[in-house]
Design a protein around this motif. Structure first.
Motif, PDB file in Angstrom:
ATOM      1  N   TYR A  46     -14.229   3.937   0.907  1.00 43.49           N
ATOM      2  CA  TYR A  46     -13.587   2.890   0.117  1.00 43.49           C
ATOM      3  C   TYR A  46     -14.269   1.578   0.497  1.00 43.49           C
ATOM      4  O   TYR A  46     -13.897   0.931   1.477  1.00 43.49           O
ATOM      5  CB  TYR A  46     -12.085   2.816   0.426  1.00 43.49           C
ATOM      6  CG  TYR A  46     -11.389   1.738  -0.366  1.00 43.49           C
ATOM      7  CD1 TYR A  46     -11.335   1.811  -1.756  1.00 43.49           C
ATOM      8  CD2 TYR A  46     -10.815   0.642   0.258  1.00 43.49           C
ATOM      9  CE1 TYR A  46     -10.719   0.809  -2.499  1.00 43.49           C
ATOM     10  CE2 TYR A  46     -10.194  -0.357  -0.477  1.00 43.49           C
ATOM     11  CZ  TYR A  46     -10.156  -0.266  -1.855  1.00 43.49           C
ATOM     12  OH  TYR A  46      -9.556  -1.265  -2.574  1.00 43.49           O
ATOM     13  N   LYS A  51       4.372   0.037   1.509  1.00 39.97           N
ATOM     14  CA  LYS A  51       3.446   1.177   1.387  1.00 39.97           C
ATOM     15  C   LYS A  51       2.358   0.905   0.327  1.00 39.97           C
ATOM     16  O   LYS A  51       2.130   1.691  -0.594  1.00 39.97           O
ATOM     17  CB  LYS A  51       4.209   2.458   1.027  1.00 39.97           C
ATOM     18  CG  LYS A  51       5.181   2.921   2.103  1.00 39.97           C
ATOM     19  CD  LYS A  51       5.627   4.348   1.793  1.00 39.97           C
ATOM     20  CE  LYS A  51       6.322   5.043   2.916  1.00 39.97           C
ATOM     21  NZ  LYS A  51       7.542   4.415   3.410  1.00 39.97           N
ATOM     22  N   SER A  97      -1.088   0.618  -1.553  1.00 40.72           N
ATOM     23  CA  SER A  97      -2.308   1.433  -1.612  1.00 40.72           C
ATOM     24  C   SER A  97      -3.477   0.571  -1.132  1.00 40.72           C
ATOM     25  O   SER A  97      -3.355  -0.655  -1.009  1.00 40.72           O
ATOM     26  CB  SER A  97      -2.562   1.895  -3.045  1.00 40.72           C
ATOM     27  OG  SER A  97      -2.864   0.765  -3.841  1.00 40.72           O
ATOM     28  N   GLU A 132      -6.040  -0.284  -2.784  1.00 40.47           N
ATOM     29  CA  GLU A 132      -6.376  -1.236  -3.847  1.00 40.47           C
ATOM     30  C   GLU A 132      -5.390  -2.408  -3.853  1.00 40.47           C
ATOM     31  O   GLU A 132      -5.789  -3.561  -4.039  1.00 40.47           O
ATOM     32  CB  GLU A 132      -6.350  -0.543  -5.217  1.00 40.47           C
ATOM     33  CG  GLU A 132      -7.461   0.467  -5.448  1.00 40.47           C
ATOM     34  CD  GLU A 132      -7.242   1.805  -4.724  1.00 40.47           C
ATOM     35  OE1 GLU A 132      -6.117   2.033  -4.197  1.00 40.47           O
ATOM     36  OE2 GLU A 132      -8.186   2.604  -4.664  1.00 40.47           O
ATOM     37  N   GLU A 133      -4.109  -2.093  -3.659  1.00 40.58           N
ATOM     38  CA  GLU A 133      -3.100  -3.165  -3.643  1.00 40.58           C
ATOM     39  C   GLU A 133      -3.298  -4.086  -2.436  1.00 40.58           C
ATOM     40  O   GLU A 133      -3.113  -5.298  -2.516  1.00 40.58           O
ATOM     41  CB  GLU A 133      -1.695  -2.557  -3.618  1.00 40.58           C
ATOM     42  CG  GLU A 133      -1.292  -1.936  -4.955  1.00 40.58           C
ATOM     43  CD  GLU A 133      -0.093  -0.992  -4.842  1.00 40.58           C
ATOM     44  OE1 GLU A 133       0.537  -0.730  -5.879  1.00 40.58           O
ATOM     45  OE2 GLU A 133       0.195  -0.492  -3.737  1.00 40.58           O
ATOM     46  N   HIS A 140      -1.921   3.460   4.298  1.00 43.19           N
ATOM     47  CA  HIS A 140      -1.482   3.131   2.944  1.00 43.19           C
ATOM     48  C   HIS A 140      -1.327   4.390   2.115  1.00 43.19           C
ATOM     49  O   HIS A 140      -1.622   5.489   2.560  1.00 43.19           O
ATOM     50  CB  HIS A 140      -2.426   2.110   2.278  1.00 43.19           C
ATOM     51  CG  HIS A 140      -3.869   2.398   2.475  1.00 43.19           C
ATOM     52  ND1 HIS A 140      -4.751   1.473   2.962  1.00 43.19           N
ATOM     53  CD2 HIS A 140      -4.575   3.529   2.329  1.00 43.19           C
ATOM     54  CE1 HIS A 140      -5.951   2.019   3.052  1.00 43.19           C
ATOM     55  NE2 HIS A 140      -5.859   3.251   2.675  1.00 43.19           N
ATOM     56  N   ARG A 141      -0.858   4.192   0.934  1.00 40.06           N
ATOM     57  CA  ARG A 141      -0.405   5.311   0.127  1.00 40.06           C
ATOM     58  C   ARG A 141      -1.535   6.263  -0.293  1.00 40.06           C
ATOM     59  O   ARG A 141      -1.441   7.458  -0.140  1.00 40.06           O
ATOM     60  CB  ARG A 141       0.297   4.748  -1.116  1.00 40.06           C
ATOM     61  CG  ARG A 141       1.489   5.549  -1.539  1.00 40.06           C
ATOM     62  CD  ARG A 141       2.284   4.806  -2.589  1.00 40.06           C
ATOM     63  NE  ARG A 141       1.459   4.305  -3.672  1.00 40.06           N
ATOM     64  CZ  ARG A 141       1.663   3.126  -4.237  1.00 40.06           C
ATOM     65  NH1 ARG A 141       2.607   2.328  -3.797  1.00 40.06           N
ATOM     66  NH2 ARG A 141       0.906   2.714  -5.233  1.00 40.06           N
ATOM     67  N   ASN A 142      -2.590   5.690  -0.870  1.00 39.57           N
ATOM     68  CA  ASN A 142      -3.625   6.560  -1.449  1.00 39.57           C
ATOM     69  C   ASN A 142      -4.653   6.944  -0.413  1.00 39.57           C
ATOM     70  O   ASN A 142      -5.429   6.113   0.017  1.00 39.57           O
ATOM     71  CB  ASN A 142      -4.347   5.835  -2.591  1.00 39.57           C
ATOM     72  CG  ASN A 142      -3.407   5.503  -3.704  1.00 39.57           C
ATOM     73  OD1 ASN A 142      -2.288   6.021  -3.749  1.00 39.57           O
ATOM     74  ND2 ASN A 142      -3.830   4.634  -4.593  1.00 39.57           N
ATOM     75  N   ARG A 143      -4.670   8.209  -0.014  1.00 38.33           N
ATOM     76  CA  ARG A 143      -5.715   8.614   0.912  1.00 38.33           C
ATOM     77  C   ARG A 143      -6.444   9.821   0.359  1.00 38.33           C
ATOM     78  O   ARG A 143      -5.859  10.701  -0.183  1.00 38.33           O
ATOM     79  CB  ARG A 143      -5.143   8.987   2.262  1.00 38.33           C
ATOM     80  CG  ARG A 143      -4.452   7.861   2.926  1.00 38.33           C
ATOM     81  CD  ARG A 143      -4.463   8.096   4.407  1.00 38.33           C
ATOM     82  NE  ARG A 143      -3.183   8.514   4.940  1.00 38.33           N
ATOM     83  CZ  ARG A 143      -2.213   7.680   5.297  1.00 38.33           C
ATOM     84  NH1 ARG A 143      -2.352   6.402   5.102  1.00 38.33           N
ATOM     85  NH2 ARG A 143      -1.108   8.133   5.812  1.00 38.33           N
TER      86      ARG A 143
END
Ligand SMILES: [Zn+2]
Length: 356
Positions: A130, A186, A188, A190-191, A353-356
């Motif tokens: 990322y 939580k 992500s 990106e957030e 964070h949320r998206n992994r």
């Protein structure tokens, strides 16, 4: 005061020849000095955090000093094998870099090549995939960049306070509030990146310019592939820069990290460095189970044949270390003197964070 006294003592020991005696001694021959580096500044990062970032000119001086002191810089794996076989050459040193920040490629690698020294890079892989700034450290850096300003947290994270960032404590208060917000919500990856961009905007810092400069970013997988092909040894530092106290999550961190490194380099990594220097007796059997053959901490000192191979000490070189102090680590004289504690602070924050 203590630092000045120490430097005077070290200079005296050098003048009367004690340093040279220790440097060439049997005691030193049985020991391995493992040096730890983090980032090499692209802009002004060492002014923000001098323990984690140093200017290129300081790294050059260190590599020059290694040559002048006739240190034998060995690849980490070879050095550890020879340490336990009692087969180290005189004045043995291994060089390691933590995290894999993008500046390694542009700042450190050209010098490493010029000085022809083997180097191990402990790579944390999430932020290689990322490719945006590492959130926790970017927040801290941005608050420092905006240190002349007052930050309205209400507009940013719905937190009812305005913080005058002129003192370090206030920057820390704002940092904790922002990181807490990210954790509780939580967010992500990106957030979080969007939140960092909003923070930059609120502080009138040019976020796009920082992105362009690759401040607080990690090496891309393609760069890691190239560095490995050029001889840089890529080893384990967990995928998300954290060591969970849960067995399965811990093993997953190593597995994800190793698979990712294997995809980038074609090699199986087996040497580990504790993220932020955080270690715990519970981790040792888990590391063994994961096939890890050595692990390094940030506890300053020399590795000896008596050292636990999963708790190897390392000296965190940093901008605050005077040339005479660095030299005294190479010779071994430093081992006998009282030490100033360098916080085992992290360069990279953990990735939650949320998206992994
Ligand atoms: Zn790290």
């Amino acid at each position: 005061m203590l630092k000045a006294l120490k430097q005077t003592t070290l200079r005296s020991l050098k003048t009367v020849g004690v340093s040279a005696m220790v440097h060439n001694s049997r005691w030193r021959r049985q020991r391995l000095l493992i040096l730890a580096y983090h980032g090499i500044s692209l802009l002004d990062e060492h002014e923000w955090n001098y323990t984690q970032y140093m200017p290129t000119s300081v790294l050059r001086m260190r590599l020059q000093q290694l040559k002048i002191s006739r240190c034998n810089v060995l690849p980490l794996g070879e050095a550890i094998t020879r340490l336990y076989m009692g087969d180290l050459p005189d004045r043995a040193v291994a060089i390691t870099f933590d995290d894999g920040t993008a500046d390694f490629n542009s700042q450190a690698f050209p010098l490493i090549k010029e000085f022809e020294m083997p180097v191990t890079l402990y790579l944390t892989t999430f932020y290689s995939h990322y490719n945006r700034p590492v959130f926790d450290v970017m927040v801290s850096y941005l608050l420092w960049k905006g240190r002349e300003k007052t930050l309205d947290l209400n507009a940013l994270i719905d937190h009812d306070s305005r913080i005058d960032l002129r003192c370090d404590d206030a920057q820390n208060t704002a940092r904790v509030a922002i990181l807490e917000f990210g954790r509780i919500q939580k967010l992500s990856a990106e957030e979080k990146d969007e939140l960092a961009a909003n923070l930059a905007r609120a502080l009138h810092v040019d976020y796009d310019f920082l992105i362009e400069q690759r401040i607080m970013q990690n090496l891309t997988p393609e760069e890691v592939t190239e560095l490995a092909a050029e001889g840089i040894d890529i080893q384990l530092h967990t995928h998300r820069h954290r060591v969970p106290k849960d067995h399965d999550l811990f093993i997953r961190e190593i597995d994800d990290n190793r698979q990712s490194i294997h995809a980038m380099t074609g090699r199986q990594a087996s040497h580990f460095c504790y993220p932020s220097g955080v270690h715990d007796p519970a981790f040792l059997p888990w590391l063994t189970e994961s096939g890890v053959v050595s692990a390094t901490t940030c506890q300053p000192g020399f590795a000896s044949p008596d050292s636990n191979r999963l708790l190897l000490p390392r000296v965190l070189d940093n901008t605050g270390l005077a040339p005479i102090e660095f030299e005294s680590w190479l010779t071994g004289v430093s081992a006998a003197l009282p030490r100033r504690r360098i916080p085992e602070a992290t360069n990279l924050g953990s990735v939650h964070h949320r998206n992994r």
